[in-house]
Design an enzyme around this catalytic site. Sequence first.
Site, mmCIF file in Angstrom:
data_model
loop_
_atom_site.group_PDB
_atom_site.id
_atom_site.type_symbol
_atom_site.label_atom_id
_atom_site.label_comp_id
_atom_site.label_asym_id
_atom_site.label_seq_id
_atom_site.Cartn_x
_atom_site.Cartn_y
_atom_site.Cartn_z
ATOM 1 N N SER A 82 7.266 -38.148 -86.654
ATOM 2 C CA SER A 82 7.046 -38.321 -85.213
ATOM 3 C C SER A 82 6.768 -36.957 -84.604
ATOM 4 C CB SER A 82 8.323 -38.909 -84.588
ATOM 5 O OG SER A 82 8.249 -38.901 -83.183
ATOM 6 N N TYR A 113 17.576 -39.444 -83.536
ATOM 7 C CA TYR A 113 16.190 -39.735 -83.908
ATOM 8 C C TYR A 113 15.420 -38.439 -84.173
ATOM 9 C CZ TYR A 113 11.492 -41.769 -83.662
ATOM 10 O OH TYR A 113 10.207 -42.158 -83.951
ATOM 11 N N LYS A 137 13.831 -37.035 -87.673
ATOM 12 C CA LYS A 137 12.383 -36.855 -87.818
ATOM 13 C C LYS A 137 12.027 -35.408 -88.175
ATOM 14 C CE LYS A 137 11.076 -41.098 -87.160
ATOM 15 N NZ LYS A 137 10.438 -41.880 -88.240
HETATM 16 N N1 LIG Z 1 5.622 -46.326 -81.975
HETATM 17 C C1 LIG Z 1 5.649 -45.024 -81.715
HETATM 18 O O1 LIG Z 1 5.287 -44.578 -80.612
HETATM 19 C C2 LIG Z 1 6.097 -44.065 -82.774
HETATM 20 C C3 LIG Z 1 5.947 -42.696 -82.501
HETATM 21 C C4 LIG Z 1 6.338 -41.782 -83.468
HETATM 22 C C5 LIG Z 1 6.848 -42.227 -84.664
HETATM 23 N N2 LIG Z 1 7.005 -43.562 -84.902
HETATM 24 C C6 LIG Z 1 7.564 -43.959 -86.190
HETATM 25 O O2 LIG Z 1 6.691 -44.886 -86.794
HETATM 26 C C7 LIG Z 1 7.437 -45.780 -87.619
HETATM 27 C C8 LIG Z 1 7.110 -47.213 -87.223
HETATM 28 O O3 LIG Z 1 7.451 -47.361 -85.846
HETATM 29 P P1 LIG Z 1 7.045 -48.625 -84.977
HETATM 30 O O4 LIG Z 1 6.851 -48.142 -83.603
HETATM 31 O O5 LIG Z 1 5.989 -49.417 -85.655
HETATM 32 O O6 LIG Z 1 8.445 -49.412 -85.019
HETATM 33 P P2 LIG Z 1 8.804 -50.982 -84.947
HETATM 34 O O7 LIG Z 1 10.252 -51.047 -84.617
HETATM 35 O O8 LIG Z 1 7.860 -51.665 -84.056
HETATM 36 O O9 LIG Z 1 8.583 -51.445 -86.462
HETATM 37 C C9 LIG Z 1 9.408 -50.900 -87.469
HETATM 38 C C10 LIG Z 1 9.611 -51.892 -88.579
HETATM 39 O O10 LIG Z 1 10.508 -51.281 -89.538
HETATM 40 C C11 LIG Z 1 11.443 -52.240 -89.958
HETATM 41 N N3 LIG Z 1 12.682 -51.606 -90.407
HETATM 42 C C12 LIG Z 1 13.610 -50.979 -89.644
HETATM 43 N N4 LIG Z 1 14.621 -50.558 -90.411
HETATM 44 C C13 LIG Z 1 14.333 -50.916 -91.669
HETATM 45 C C14 LIG Z 1 15.007 -50.758 -92.904
HETATM 46 N N5 LIG Z 1 16.207 -50.174 -92.963
HETATM 47 N N6 LIG Z 1 14.428 -51.240 -94.025
HETATM 48 C C15 LIG Z 1 13.227 -51.861 -93.961
HETATM 49 N N7 LIG Z 1 12.544 -52.045 -92.829
HETATM 50 C C16 LIG Z 1 13.094 -51.587 -91.686
HETATM 51 C C17 LIG Z 1 11.676 -53.101 -88.718
HETATM 52 O O11 LIG Z 1 12.234 -54.360 -89.074
HETATM 53 C C18 LIG Z 1 10.287 -53.182 -88.127
HETATM 54 O O12 LIG Z 1 9.588 -54.298 -88.627
HETATM 55 C C19 LIG Z 1 8.905 -45.413 -87.420
HETATM 56 O O13 LIG Z 1 9.338 -44.560 -88.454
HETATM 57 C C20 LIG Z 1 8.888 -44.679 -86.097
HETATM 58 O O14 LIG Z 1 9.984 -43.785 -85.964
HETATM 59 C C21 LIG Z 1 6.641 -44.483 -83.974
#
Ligand SMILES: NC(=O)c1ccc[n+]([C@@H]2O[C@H](COP(=O)([O-])OP(=O)(O)OC[C@H]3O[C@@H](n4cnc5c(N)ncnc54)[C@H](O)[C@@H]3O)[C@@H](O)[C@H]2O)c1
Length: 280
Positions: free
Chosen positions: A145, A158, A162
């Site tokens: 992130s 978080y 990260k």
């Molecule tokens: N959306 C953003 O703006 C953003 C920004 C920076 C980083 N990220 C990172 O991107 C990644 C995906 O984020 P997102 O926004 O799609 O999140 P989201 O919550 O929409 O989707 C995440 C998925 O991961 C699954 N998950 C959570 N814990 C788990 C575990 N222990 N084992 C297996 N599956 C698990 C959840 O069930 C979910 O389906 C994450 O690592 C998040 O930190 C997201």
Amino acid sequence: MLVESGQVAVVTGAARGIGRAIATELASRGVSVVIVDLRAEPLGAVAEELAAAGDGAVVPATVDVADAEAMTALAQRVQERFGRIDLVINNAGIAPNDGKPMWEADLAQWRRVVDVNLFGMLHGIRAFVPHLVAAGRGHVVNIASLAGLSGTPLSASYGTSKHAAVALSEMLLAELELMGLPIGVTVVCPGFVRTPMVEENRDMTRGPEWADRLGADATALLESIEETMKDMLEPDEAARRVLAAVEAGALHTLPTGDVADGARTRTRRVLDAIEASGSD
Ligand SMILES: NC(=O)c1ccc[n+]([C@@H]2O[C@H](COP(=O)([O-])OP(=O)(O)OC[C@H]3O[C@@H](n4cnc5c(N)ncnc54)[C@H](O)[C@@H]3O)[C@@H](O)[C@H]2O)c1
């Protein structure tokens, strides 16, 4: 590494959000995809959708990435089923965001964040990289992130996890290179991408936990977050940018840019400190 039809990819956290979008993009390019998530039901629906989208196989696996043994067993199953693994996408992550400073935040929640966001990634590396090493090819993508490159007040678990994810990725590549192993690593540092995680976090920051404890400064912080969120990247575009970074062999990639200047500010502070130390 080029992403091509006939390859096999594993994507964690693929039931929704960025993971789902990456899995969809891979399936549309004829890559067979193993989609991993805690949530069995939505995962089944995504599997059906992907199977219709491409020529490759789609295998759903309900696994908690925080469970090291389950991840190792999964890697064995994937290797046995396909005889190859090309791309490992450690994407699963959580961002519980209760608005508390670290001296008040719930310790069990801190541990779970580190277990999923850091150890989950490490488990993915430990389970799958030996298969890539044995084949002498492949690529690991770790979704960190922008919070891994700059400070994240009131969600320190978080941000800390990260930062660790970025460091883990850099050291993974250093270790692979030291051993002369031709396996690529990309660490992805997005700002906001329009996913359920972001919407849930937005609801939390508007909730009573946050409102009760924030002063005027923090209100300005929330307003600046809202401003940044206006131009959120769509998950499918984020997915295309991630795969472009893989194909370019980039170690670091910032698919949304440095939206709030946090990574630049932090990097400048470190550079200033280096200059102030008088070293060349
Ligand atoms: N959306 C953003 O703006 C953003 C920004 C920076 C980083 N990220 C990172 O991107 C990644 C995906 O984020 P997102 O926004 O799609 O999140 P989201 O919550 O929409 O989707 C995440 C998925 O991961 C699954 N998950 C959570 N814990 C788990 C575990 N222990 N084992 C297996 N599956 C698990 C959840 O069930 C979910 O389906 C994450 O690592 C998040 O930190 C997201």
